[in-house]
Design a protein around this motif. Structure first.
Motif, PDB file in Angstrom:
ATOM      1  N   TYR A  52       0.801  -1.220   0.000  1.00  0.00           N
ATOM      2  CA  TYR A  52       0.000   0.000   0.000  1.00  0.00           C
ATOM      3  C   TYR A  52       0.838   1.276   0.000  1.00  0.00           C
ATOM      4  O   TYR A  52       0.292   2.371  -0.025  1.00  0.00           O
ATOM      5  N   CYS A 180       0.797  12.841  -1.869  1.00  0.00           N
ATOM      6  CA  CYS A 180      -0.626  12.616  -1.607  1.00  0.00           C
ATOM      7  C   CYS A 180      -1.478  13.568  -2.437  1.00  0.00           C
ATOM      8  O   CYS A 180      -1.287  14.786  -2.399  1.00  0.00           O
ATOM      9  N   TYR A 184      -1.162   9.433  -5.703  1.00  0.00           N
ATOM     10  CA  TYR A 184      -2.288   8.617  -5.254  1.00  0.00           C
ATOM     11  C   TYR A 184      -3.345   9.535  -4.657  1.00  0.00           C
ATOM     12  O   TYR A 184      -3.053  10.669  -4.272  1.00  0.00           O
ATOM     13  N   ARG A 188      -6.863   7.912   0.007  1.00  0.00           N
ATOM     14  CA  ARG A 188      -6.277   6.592   0.177  1.00  0.00           C
ATOM     15  C   ARG A 188      -6.553   6.057   1.573  1.00  0.00           C
ATOM     16  O   ARG A 188      -6.344   6.741   2.572  1.00  0.00           O
ATOM     17  N   ASP A 189      -7.032   4.816   1.661  1.00  0.00           N
ATOM     18  CA  ASP A 189      -7.321   4.212   2.960  1.00  0.00           C
ATOM     19  C   ASP A 189      -6.038   4.041   3.761  1.00  0.00           C
ATOM     20  O   ASP A 189      -4.987   3.691   3.215  1.00  0.00           O
TER      21      ASP A 189
END
Length: 243
Positions: A52, A180, A184, A188-189
């Motif tokens: 991730y 960020c 992505y 995003r989790d």
């Protein structure tokens, strides 16, 4: 509800206070090194591998100040949708290692998780780990898991542990762009968690590592293979889906 660690950001250094009584995590920016992905060349073929983190801006945060028996880790979702999965290996990156013989050997394991992404004891599989600088390979054999599971590391009992762990760097690095919202989505989790100190100040839900812009993720991976019946599909077909 998630606990988020938020703070003002100097350029290279930050200290923050955690929920644990003596906890003061510190983080410093460091350039990503060329060997971050070198471990992949020596790996064996797997059905699928999940990570991730995203180091697109060339920088990482290096987190220090962990307490003895602190528990941290990553909550993964199986890459075998609608199928059973067995976790085979995990690769976890430590920035600095620790000498042997000082209580720094910790424990790493695979856990089922509850609805708040907290590890459910006992571990499905675990083993001792004295982290070395760089990628640390952990072979769990073949551990059957549900669709969500955690790989968690519990620091050893040594006081003032010198071990440090890197995450990706959502904010702009000293020479790199903001990651960020660019590399992505800002939505995003969060998959990286700090679950407090085992036996004293355990946290559930866990705390996330936030650098003031977005949640940061450990440089950890999990590889697994899909468990299927021969009637439903061929193994070769399933492998092809996740190459």
């Amino acid at each position: 509800m998630k606990f988020r660690l938020r703070f003002a950001i100097p350029a290279f250094f930050i200290a923050l206070t955690l929920s644990s009584p003596a906890g003061a995590l510190e983080k410093t920016a460091a350039p990503m090194t060329d060997d971050f992905d070198a471990w992949r060349s020596g790996g064996t073929s797997v059905s699928c591998l999940v990570d991730y983190y995203n180091t697109c801006n060339g920088w990482v945060w290096v987190w220090s100040g962990w307490l003895p028996n602190d528990q941290v880790g990553v909550c993964f979702t199986s890459c075998c949708p609608g199928l059973g999965a067995d976790v085979d290996t995990s690769a976890v990156f430590f920035w600095t290692s620790a000498p042997t013989g000082y209580g720094y050997t910790g424990t790493i394991g695979v856990f089922e998780v509850d609805a708040d992404h907290c590890p459910i004891a006992p571990a499905l599989a675990s083993q001792a780990l004295l982290p070395m600088t760089g990628w640390n390979f952990v072979d769990f054999g073949s551990v059957s898991v549900s669709s969500n599971f955690a790989v968690a590391f519990q620091f050893g009992p040594g006081a003032g542990t010198p071990l440090t762990i890197p995450t990706d760097h959502p904010l702009a690095g000293p020479t790199g762009p903001v990651a960020c919202g660019s590399c992505y989505p800002s939505t995003r989790d969060s998959r990286t968690f700090y679950w407090g100190t085992v036996g004293t100040t355990q946290l559930c839900p866990g705390s996330v590592l936030n650098d003031g812009l977005c949640d940061a993720q450990f440089l950890w991976d999990a590889s697994m293979h899909c468990v299927i019946s021969v009637e439903s599909s061929s193994w070769g077909t399933i492998k092809g889906l996740y190459r």
